[in-house]
Every structure is written in C-alpha cells, then in structure tokens.
Write an enzyme that holds these catalytic residues in place. Sequence first.
Site, mmCIF file in Angstrom:
data_model
loop_
_atom_site.group_PDB
_atom_site.id
_atom_site.type_symbol
_atom_site.label_atom_id
_atom_site.label_comp_id
_atom_site.label_asym_id
_atom_site.label_seq_id
_atom_site.Cartn_x
_atom_site.Cartn_y
_atom_site.Cartn_z
ATOM 1 N N GLU A 126 0.939 -1.299 -0.203
ATOM 2 C CA GLU A 126 0.095 0.143 0.192
ATOM 3 C C GLU A 126 0.900 1.237 0.195
ATOM 4 O OE1 GLU A 126 -3.849 1.646 2.477
ATOM 5 O OE2 GLU A 126 -2.836 0.027 3.225
ATOM 6 N N LYS A 143 -8.781 3.193 -3.032
ATOM 7 C CA LYS A 143 -9.306 2.733 -1.634
ATOM 8 C C LYS A 143 -10.698 3.279 -1.428
ATOM 9 C CE LYS A 143 -7.617 1.695 2.977
ATOM 10 N NZ LYS A 143 -6.333 2.048 3.652
ATOM 11 N N CYS A 191 -6.295 -2.869 0.960
ATOM 12 C CA CYS A 191 -6.088 -3.034 2.575
ATOM 13 C C CYS A 191 -7.628 -2.808 3.487
ATOM 14 C CB CYS A 191 -5.238 -2.036 3.180
ATOM 15 S SG CYS A 191 -4.541 -2.343 4.947
#
Length: 558
Positions: A48, A117, A154
Amino acid sequence: MTKKPDILRIAVAQLNPTVGDVAGNLAKAREARADAARQGADLVLYTELFLAGYPPEDLVLKPAFLKACERAAQDFAADTADGGPGVIIGTPLKRKSGTHNSIVFADGGKIIAERYKLDLPNYGEFDEKRVFQAGPEIQGPVNFRGVRIGVPICEDIWGDVGICETLAESGAEILLVPNGSPYYRAKIDVRHQVVIRQVIECGLPIIYANQLGGQDELIFDGASFAIGADKTLAFQMSQFEDAVDVTTWNRQGDHWVCSQGPMSKIPEREEADYRACMLGLRDYVNKNGFKNVVLGLSGGIDSAICAALAVDALGEERLRAVMMPYRYTSKDSLKDAEDCARALGCRYDIVPIFEPVEGFLHALTQMFEGTKEGITEENLQSRARGTILMAISNKFGSMVVTTGNKSEMSVGYATLYGDMNGGFNPIKDLYKMQVYALSRWRNSRVPPGALGPSGEVIPKNIIDKAPSAELRENQTDQDSLPPYPVLDDILECLVENEMGVDDIVARGHDRATVTRIEHLLYIAEYKRRQAAPGVKITRKNFGRDRRYPITNRFRDRG
C-alpha cells in the site's frame, strides 16, 4: 478467441520503503521487479502506498509530493515496456474526485488501470479520512494478460462493505490486496481470519501483500500470505524480513490454485515482540540519519534490554552506554551495568553525577530552606543524568535511547527532562513483566538479523534483583507500587480493554489499588504527551491509539 492462460506467476514484493523518499522507494521497486523477472514472474504486487511510504500522513496535502509520487508511478509504468513483469504499486493520486489512496496497474509500458481505496480507516493508528477521499465507486477487475484480477486495497477487505463479493460478481478470478497493516501481538492470526472471512464470502483466492519496516511508532512486519479458494493457507512469507517471493498459480476449472510458494515459520510471541522492537529502533535510527546512539546504563532491567536491542539492531560499535552513579547507586548496579556492557561488547563510560547534583542543591539551598527532602531532590538526580545524556548527544551526534517501560509510563513513574529524555524508546509499549520475559528470551536465543552476540547478554542478577530507581537509600519500585504482575494486569484492563473499576475488582484486585492506579494513569497524561515515540507492540499504545485529554476530572466510581 485468445486462450486464457493456465498459469500465472505472481511475485509479492515485501519491502521496507521510507516515507517521503519517493526516488529511493522507486529504486527499491525497480530492483524488486528485476529480481522477480529473473525468477520468471508475470506480475509483481507491491504494498500500500509504496512509492510514498506508508503512512504518509499530511505529506499528501502537499501538491509537490503528490506530483513526485505520480511522476514516479508513470516512470515505473514505462519500465514495463521491456516485456517483463507487469506491476501493481501503491501511490497517492490526485484526481477530480479527490486525493485517493490508490494503486496503478501497469503493463506493456503504460498504466492499464487505476484503483482507489474505498473504505478509509479512521480508528486506532489510522486517520486516512483526514487526508484522503474514498474512491467514488467500486471499480471492476482488471484484465491482465487474460486473467481478471481484482485489487481491493487494505481496509477494503477488513470491513463488511461487500467489496470482495462485488468484485467476484464482476468477474474477478483472483484478488490481489496491497496492505499497510501494522504489527501488534498476534496480528497475523487476525489477518488470516479477516481474509478467510472474505474468501468464504467471495469464493476467490486472496493474496495479501504487507509492508515491512519501522515508521515512527508503527512496525510493519510483512508476513505476506495467501488464502486459497478452499480456505486453506496457500503460502506464507517470512515476518520481519525483506523478501521478493514468486508464487505459482494454476488454473483448475473455475479456480486458481497456488502450486508453489514459501511456507515460512512465524516466530512465537517473545521472538516476534523482540524483533518488532529491534526493527523499530533500527529503522528509526537509520532512516533519520543517526550514526550511533547513547543510553544511560543503570544496572536495571529496562536499560539492559534497551542496550541489547541497540546492539542487536545497530551493532556494538554504534552504542555508547553511560553509567552515571550517585551516592545511592549500589555496588551491584555498578557491577551489573559493567557486566552487561562487557557481554554486549559496546563502549562503556562512567560519568559520576555527584558534583552536578550537589551544585543544583547548593544553588537551591536558600529557596528550599525549611522544607523536607523528597521527590524534588530525587528528580534532580534523574534530570542531571538526562542533561548529561543530552550533552553527549549534542557533542557527538548520538541519538539518546530512552528506556522507560509501559508500566512506568502508565502511572507516571518517569521524570520529565530526566530519564524521559531521548529520541526513541524501543520498549515504550512493553509492560514490566513483558520486559522480563523478553530479557530471558534474548539470553537464550539470538534473533535472525541481530548483530549482537549469543549467550547471556543481560546478566542474571539484573533479572533476579528487585527493580529500583536508586534515588534514595534502600529504595525499590514496590515501595509505592503494587507488585508488577498485579500492576500490569490492572493496567492492561484499563488501557487495552477499557474495563470499568467494578469489572477489574471482579478479577480479584483490591478496589483501593485499582482506583489509585486509575487515578495515576489519568494524571500522567501530560507526561506521556511529552514522551519520545516508541515501538507499538500492543493493540493500544500511548499516542496514536489512546488519546485521552490532559485536563480530565473523570474517575470511575461505579
């Protein structure tokens, strides 16, 4: 119609980036891609926000930083024109919809997809909603050389927002997840359970790539892995170690199955905690450009384990240990400190503090006339030691390692501008009994990657004797605190578990003791706000995870 491939070799780049070092992180990414290419990889998965380093915090509010990251992503994408592996790499991207925690997916010399994200964490050590905007919508899988790959980022797989399931319904065949998941004790089991839950929901194999390295208080432990569609562990990479591992996936009917990948052994509890502390100290010192460190070696357990961690992390030649005796320093402490330094092989100096302490007392004689000696005079000893360590730091450019444990920091048994002086504390999130456990563990084993010697590096007498600050005659910590096993259990109930006084008493603790410890915990908040950063080991450390007001009159009275 082009035949779909039956084999896919995916490299997981478990690396140690540095926040803000965009050029250095790009160089690491290029080196890892070259390594993966030599191993025959088709695709390299990075972690990430790799190009920025994670977490970049308010750096992403700087337009120049965002431009540097995007330029690096474009340059890296151009590298893929060589016919080698494609890449999935994390970077912040500023778009019309906002600034996003993103990945770029590159192949054939160009960026073939971007993904943003969606689920931004805003708890504990995370505050991504402060600097990022969530992606506007779930974007479908990316067609990479005939394989449809979903790339949630994530937190997108940690919550119950259905992202993995939606990707599966959109035709994804396998999910590749870049992560920046910090360490705390037993975190690997938590990650495995999170991924298994998502595999059950979506029916797809999931590859979980996790960052490595220390970033201020956070430790990223790597330990990347995959869970197959059958809900079993497909591969497990090492913990606390750089690695570029190529895994082989074969198409079997409707599913991809891992036929080759590492199965590394994960360290047990004490080893994992010790290595986390060691990695955190090493990276903080090296990434901030310090050549060496200095600490006060008192002959006590806390400074001894910090000395061992410093030698293991940096090498004996980079630690200067300083004993600073006063009239209350015992002969045992002098011997124990010297024995510890000798066992570790580090430089050992003795700087007596009698003259500076007496000088302070003399200067204050008239003002203190008619008062009783007490904590003020004890603290002058600690502050004289802190001043000497800071002078050594200023003169030689050494970072001061501070050595207070979580038990002491919790109840305020630490002196501001004294033993709290320092740049970094490797045991800040370890309770006293955990310090003892790690000390015994280190005396029996040398962790992988350690630069220190084998054998007993923390003398047995240091572990066996009653702990004392030695600021007055015959002083021990238990003069004013409950036994450490009792204290630590009460503190863990209060800090990690946010338990009420009644519930703690129900565990068998004395009510008066619990309420006293709760009071000490609250009134020491102002000290902790001024403390050096230190390695996060528990689920809730002081600083990022626990943010209590300094001015606070609440007490739990049932």
